[in-house]
Write an enzyme that holds these catalytic residues in place. Structure first.
Site, mmCIF file in Angstrom:
data_model
loop_
_atom_site.group_PDB
_atom_site.id
_atom_site.type_symbol
_atom_site.label_atom_id
_atom_site.label_comp_id
_atom_site.label_asym_id
_atom_site.label_seq_id
_atom_site.Cartn_x
_atom_site.Cartn_y
_atom_site.Cartn_z
ATOM 1 N N ALA A 12 0.872 -1.168 0.000
ATOM 2 C CA ALA A 12 0.000 0.000 0.000
ATOM 3 C C ALA A 12 0.916 1.227 0.000
ATOM 4 C CB ALA A 12 -0.921 -0.016 1.209
ATOM 5 N N MET A 14 1.984 3.483 2.156
ATOM 6 C CA MET A 14 3.012 3.582 3.197
ATOM 7 C C MET A 14 4.122 2.566 2.967
ATOM 8 S SD MET A 14 2.551 6.034 5.444
ATOM 9 C CE MET A 14 3.382 5.509 6.950
ATOM 10 N N SER A 129 5.448 7.607 12.020
ATOM 11 C CA SER A 129 4.591 8.779 11.856
ATOM 12 C C SER A 129 5.140 9.697 10.772
ATOM 13 C CB SER A 129 4.478 9.569 13.166
ATOM 14 O OG SER A 129 3.657 10.712 12.976
ATOM 15 N N LYS A 183 3.743 5.403 19.973
ATOM 16 C CA LYS A 183 3.039 5.840 18.764
ATOM 17 C C LYS A 183 1.550 6.037 19.048
ATOM 18 C CE LYS A 183 2.367 6.680 14.340
ATOM 19 N NZ LYS A 183 0.971 6.434 14.038
ATOM 20 N N HIS A 186 1.271 9.284 20.835
ATOM 21 C CA HIS A 186 1.518 10.295 19.797
ATOM 22 C C HIS A 186 0.228 10.578 19.039
ATOM 23 C CE1 HIS A 186 2.093 11.064 15.484
ATOM 24 N NE2 HIS A 186 3.201 11.724 15.766
ATOM 25 N N ASN A 187 -0.478 9.519 18.642
ATOM 26 C CA ASN A 187 -1.719 9.701 17.898
ATOM 27 C C ASN A 187 -2.811 10.326 18.758
ATOM 28 O OD1 ASN A 187 -0.257 8.359 15.926
ATOM 29 N ND2 ASN A 187 -1.955 7.060 15.311
ATOM 30 N N GLU A 190 -2.125 13.841 18.718
ATOM 31 C CA GLU A 190 -2.521 14.299 17.385
ATOM 32 C C GLU A 190 -4.033 14.553 17.322
ATOM 33 O OE1 GLU A 190 -2.997 11.875 13.297
ATOM 34 O OE2 GLU A 190 -0.943 11.886 14.073
ATOM 35 N N LYS A 262 -9.210 5.418 13.362
ATOM 36 C CA LYS A 262 -8.759 4.032 13.167
ATOM 37 C C LYS A 262 -8.477 3.296 14.471
ATOM 38 C CE LYS A 262 -6.926 4.622 8.506
ATOM 39 N NZ LYS A 262 -5.749 4.476 7.615
#
Length: 479
Positions: A12, A14, A129, A183, A186-187, A190, A262
């Site tokens: 995909a 990424m 990220s 992470k 972190h999100n 965000e 998500k």
């Protein structure tokens, strides 16, 4: 046969971009995708002429890699990761390294680490990220696992990560699922950042009537300030420039106001509740996305439920500056909550996180990269045991100087009927944190009244219970 240095499973966007990033930095790669058509398309276009070897089975893929094999999995988090690992496991040899670069739940990473390490394989759960652009040109990388596995990968990871003034945006996070935990938080930050920006936009547009050109100018100006210079403010300013060619309207005005998610924001909230860490700004951001999904109900309610007219009658330029100050103060609180959660998780799970280093690797590549992360890095560098960012001299002074503007923005929003849940939650967090005494003494009395849950006193040690319903009050010391 010449073997490749690195392998990527999952093409995909990424996966493709990380593969090209690795190859561009001097490491020949092999790629594999479940659907061969995707592999063929990649080889015929973006990978054409590059040192990329296409493989069409996992057996061929594994054989194409030099030992110890270094394999990055870039597939959808959850069952797909387990399925790929199950297929890979019998093909690998002791010492080979599997890297999960998706947004996996840290508990899944802990489980996979135990399983693979027991089989003699090495596993790294790595937060990535930066979105598509970051993956291609330099993301922020958060690898967790065994230290020797990271050290083996470090020459590659340091080259493909974003580069800032004090080094590459990658560091060894800690053992087990620590990389994916960091992470996840972190999100969560965000989520908070994006919601705060959305609330500022709502106020500017719907109380002051700014059009898309004026919104572009305001956010562009904010992005030049030391306080708000950041990737998210930058792209927000850019969004307002884009006009739909069919309708000649700003594209942002044509987008359905129902935000997706998500899972990482929800996981952050769940973990914070389990660890007993208050993160009200992030919770408000998650709730706002959920509320936005109730589009049909909101449309129906808008025809029945009325509120005040959202029309600000004061000095527009002054209020714009106050919104900027409220945004910055709220942003500080959002980051403070995230870092406090990381600190508690570090102690609880034995991650031994270096919060200064984590702030440093977020300075470049990642979605929440911002100028003031350098101040956060310095704060934790000076005091690794800092309990809350609000206690640092600089952040404390910043809020004390701007809190009146912050309070006015929240008050005006309530008066005009504009919801600002994250602004309000941030202010409530600050006001709760700064108070020596909160009203939960009454809560404890209520709990003791109906459930004999006991309480402590401020005037003497011990645990007490009052028999509240007796005609004559009786208090017993339990311990």
């Amino acid at each position: 046969m010449t073997q490749q240095s690195f392998g990527v499973i999952g093409l995909a966007v990424m996966g493709e971009n990380l593969a090209l990033n690795v190859e561009r930095n001097g490491f020949p790669i092999s790629v594999y995708n479940r659907t061969p058509e995707k592999t063929d398309a990649f080889m015929a276009t973006r990978a054409k002429g590059k040192n990329v070897k296409a493989t069409y089975s996992l057996e061929e893929f594994v054989k194409s890699l030099e030992r110890p094999r270094k394999i990055l999995i870039m597939v959808k988090a959850g069952a797909a990761v387990d399925a790929v690992i199950a297929q890979l496991k019998p093909l690998l040899e002791p010492g080979d390294i599997i890297i999960d670069g998706g947004n996996s739940l840290y508990e899944d990473t802990e489980r996979r680490t135990r399983d693979l390490e027991a089989a003699g394989l090495r596993f790294i759960g790595m937060g990535v990220s930066g979105g598509e652009e970051g993956a291609l040109n330099g993301p922020s990388l958060m690898p967790g696992g065994t230290k020797d596995s990271y050290e083996y990968l470090q020459p590659i990871l340091s080259k493909i990560a974003a580069q800032v003034d004090d080094g590459p945006c990658v560091t060894y996070i800690g053992p087990g699922g620590s990389g994916h935990y960091v992470k996840m938080v972190h999100n969560g930050i965000e989520y908070g950042d994006m919601e705060l920006i959305a609330e500022a936009y709502d106020l500017l547009k719907n109380t002051l009537g700014l059009d898309h050109n004026q919104l572009h100018e305001v956010f562009s100006e904010w992005n030049t300030t030391e306080e708000l210079n950041s990737y998210l403010i930058e792209i927000t300013a850019d969004i307002f420039k884009h006009i739909d060619p069919e309708t000649n309207q700003p594209i942002v005005d044509l987008i359905l106001d129902a935000a997706g998610q998500k899972g990482t924001g929800r996981w952050t909230v769940q973990s914070a509740l389990e660890l007993g860490v208050p993160i009200p700004t992030i919770i408000a951001a998650v709730n706002s996305r959920i509320m936005s999904s109730y589009k049909q109900e909101r449309v129906a309610a808008s025809k029945i439920l009325t509120g005040p007219t959202a029309n600000y009658e004061g000095d527009r330029k002054v209020f714009i500056n106050k919104i900027r100050d409220a945004l910055y103060c709220s942003k500080i609180c959002s980051y403070a909550q995230g870092m406090a959660l990381l600190s508690t998780a570090s102690k609880t799970f034995g991650y031994n996180l270096n919060l200064s280093e984590i702030a440093r690797i977020w300075k470049g590549g990642c979605i929440i990269r911002a100028g003031f992360l350098n101040k956060i890095k310095q704060a934790f560098n000076q005091n690794p045991n800092l309990s809350n960012l609000l206690l640092t001299p600089e952040f404390k002074q910043t809020i004390l100087e701007r809190q009146q503007a912050w309070r006015e923005v929240v008050a005006v929003s309530a008066k005009l009927g504009i919801p600002v849940p994250a602004f309000s939650a941030s202010l409530d967090y600050f006001d709760s944190y700064r108070r020596a005494r909160l009203p939960q003494n009454l809560t404890q009395a209520q709990r003791d009244y109906f459930g004999a849950h006991t309480y402590e006193r401020i005037d003497k040690p011990g645990v007490f219970h009052t028999e509240w319903s007796r005609k004559e009050e009786k208090t017993l010391q339990i311990s």
